[in-house]
Enzyme design. Structure first.
Site, PDB file in Angstrom:
ATOM      1  N   HIS A   1      18.076  -9.041  40.665  1.00 42.00           N
ATOM      2  CA  HIS A   1      18.010  -9.317  42.263  1.00 42.00           C
ATOM      3  C   HIS A   1      16.582  -9.398  42.739  1.00 42.00           C
ATOM      4  O   HIS A   1      16.320  -9.524  43.953  1.00 42.00           O
ATOM      5  CB  HIS A   1      18.762  -8.310  42.881  1.00 42.00           C
ATOM      6  CG  HIS A   1      20.319  -8.585  42.570  1.00 42.00           C
ATOM      7  ND1 HIS A   1      21.491  -7.516  42.959  1.00 42.00           N
ATOM      8  CD2 HIS A   1      21.054  -9.521  41.971  1.00 42.00           C
ATOM      9  CE1 HIS A   1      22.368  -7.896  42.631  1.00 42.00           C
ATOM     10  NE2 HIS A   1      22.316  -9.036  41.927  1.00 42.00           N
TER      11      HIS A   1
ATOM     12  N   SER B   1      26.232   2.307  38.993  1.00 40.99           N
ATOM     13  CA  SER B   1      26.591   0.952  39.542  1.00 40.99           C
ATOM     14  C   SER B   1      27.968   0.993  39.509  1.00 40.99           C
ATOM     15  O   SER B   1      28.583   1.419  38.747  1.00 40.99           O
ATOM     16  CB  SER B   1      26.154  -0.028  38.555  1.00 40.99           C
ATOM     17  OG  SER B   1      26.766  -1.224  38.874  1.00 40.99           O
TER      18      SER B   1
ATOM     19  N   VAL C   1      23.560  11.406  38.233  1.00 41.33           N
ATOM     20  CA  VAL C   1      22.669  10.966  37.077  1.00 41.33           C
ATOM     21  C   VAL C   1      21.417  11.557  36.883  1.00 41.33           C
ATOM     22  O   VAL C   1      21.004  11.614  36.019  1.00 41.33           O
ATOM     23  CB  VAL C   1      22.625   9.419  37.084  1.00 41.33           C
ATOM     24  CG1 VAL C   1      24.142   8.716  37.140  1.00 41.33           C
ATOM     25  CG2 VAL C   1      21.928   9.085  38.565  1.00 41.33           C
TER      26      VAL C   1
END
Ligand SMILES: [Zn+2]
Length: 259
Positions: free
Chosen positions: A125, A198, A241
């Protein structure tokens, strides 16, 4: 199902990594939340709450009302300029240095993987790292964009007076072809894809784990919320994470190998 400790989950993940040869990571907004960057997809979070990103971060809106675009983007740039990579970004960079990770494919535009030291990085992106003149193509690093604003609050090219746009993919713009092609190749050749932070719902990231699976590879899904790939994941961890990935590095002894 008996609740698994973080250490047990990390142990299974480490086993999967040890048995894999070509590993790629695919990361999304969740990996940057511990760095203080809100995930605009999380309701009630951050600066996306009062605006519709489809309307503001849109190429047509940029050209039609450049001032409104920058009214929104300028503080966002400012917010991103001093953010630092967290333990999860650093762990992925350590895995790469240790020869355990071939590349990071990211949906994020925040440049934190690069700051963390990841070398093979595919930003599908784009990135706020640079902004470019839409007329002559001149480019400026993030730190210099603030100096380009005119009295109207619009970033203007110091050479040709053209409009300057961040090098991120806005809604309505084409995705960068070379980056998407590279991401697809990496996904197809990987025997393990680590999907980190994600929701795996937004194209192109949504289609990449499928390529790994279709070629006989495995996927590990490390994110808090649900994803469409949860049923296909060989390891599925819901823990933070920034805790899991450093623990993985430790379990593999990868930090000691790091340069
Ligand atoms: Zn220019």
């Amino acid at each position: 199902m008996t609740a698994e400790t973080v250490a047990e989950g990390v142990g299974r993940l480490a086993d999967l990594v040890r048995s894999s040869q070509r590993i790629v990571a695919l990361t999304g907004a969740g990996i940057s939340v511990p760095s203080g960057i809100p995930d605009f997809r999380t309701p009630g979070e951050g600066m996306w709450e009062e605006v519709d990103p489809m309307k503001v971060a849109n190429i047509e809106a940029f050209h039609r009302d450049t001032r409104a675009f920058w009214d929104f983007y300028r503080p966002r740039f400012d917010m991103l300029s001093d953010k630092l990579p967290n333990a999860a970004h650093l762990a992925l960079a350590a895995l790469e240095r240790a020869g355990r990770l071939d590349a990071v494919i990211t949906q994020n535009i925040d440049r934190l993987h690069r700051s963390a030291g990841t070398r093979e990085l595919i930003e599908v992106h784009g990135s706020v790292d640079t902004s470019s003149c839409t007329t002559c193509g001149a480019s400026w690093p993030l730190e210099q964009v603030e100096g380009l604003f005119d009295d109207e609050g619009i970033a203007v090219c110091s050479g040709c007076m053209g409009k300057v746009k961040p090098d991120v993919v806005l809604f309505g713009e084409m995705l960068p072809v070379a980056a998407i092609q590279r991401a697809r190749e990496l996904a197809e050749s990987a025997d393990l894809m680590l999907c980190v932070g994600s929701s795996l719902e937004v194209f192109p990231a949504a289609g990449l784990p499928e390529l790994t699976l279709a070629n006989g590879g495995s996927i590990a899904v490390l994110t808090i919320g649900p994803t469409p790939y949860d049923g296909d994941a060989h390891v599925r961890l819901h823990d933070d994470v920034a805790e899991v990935l450093p623990a993985l590095v430790e379990a593999l002894g990868a930090s000691a190998e790091a340069a």
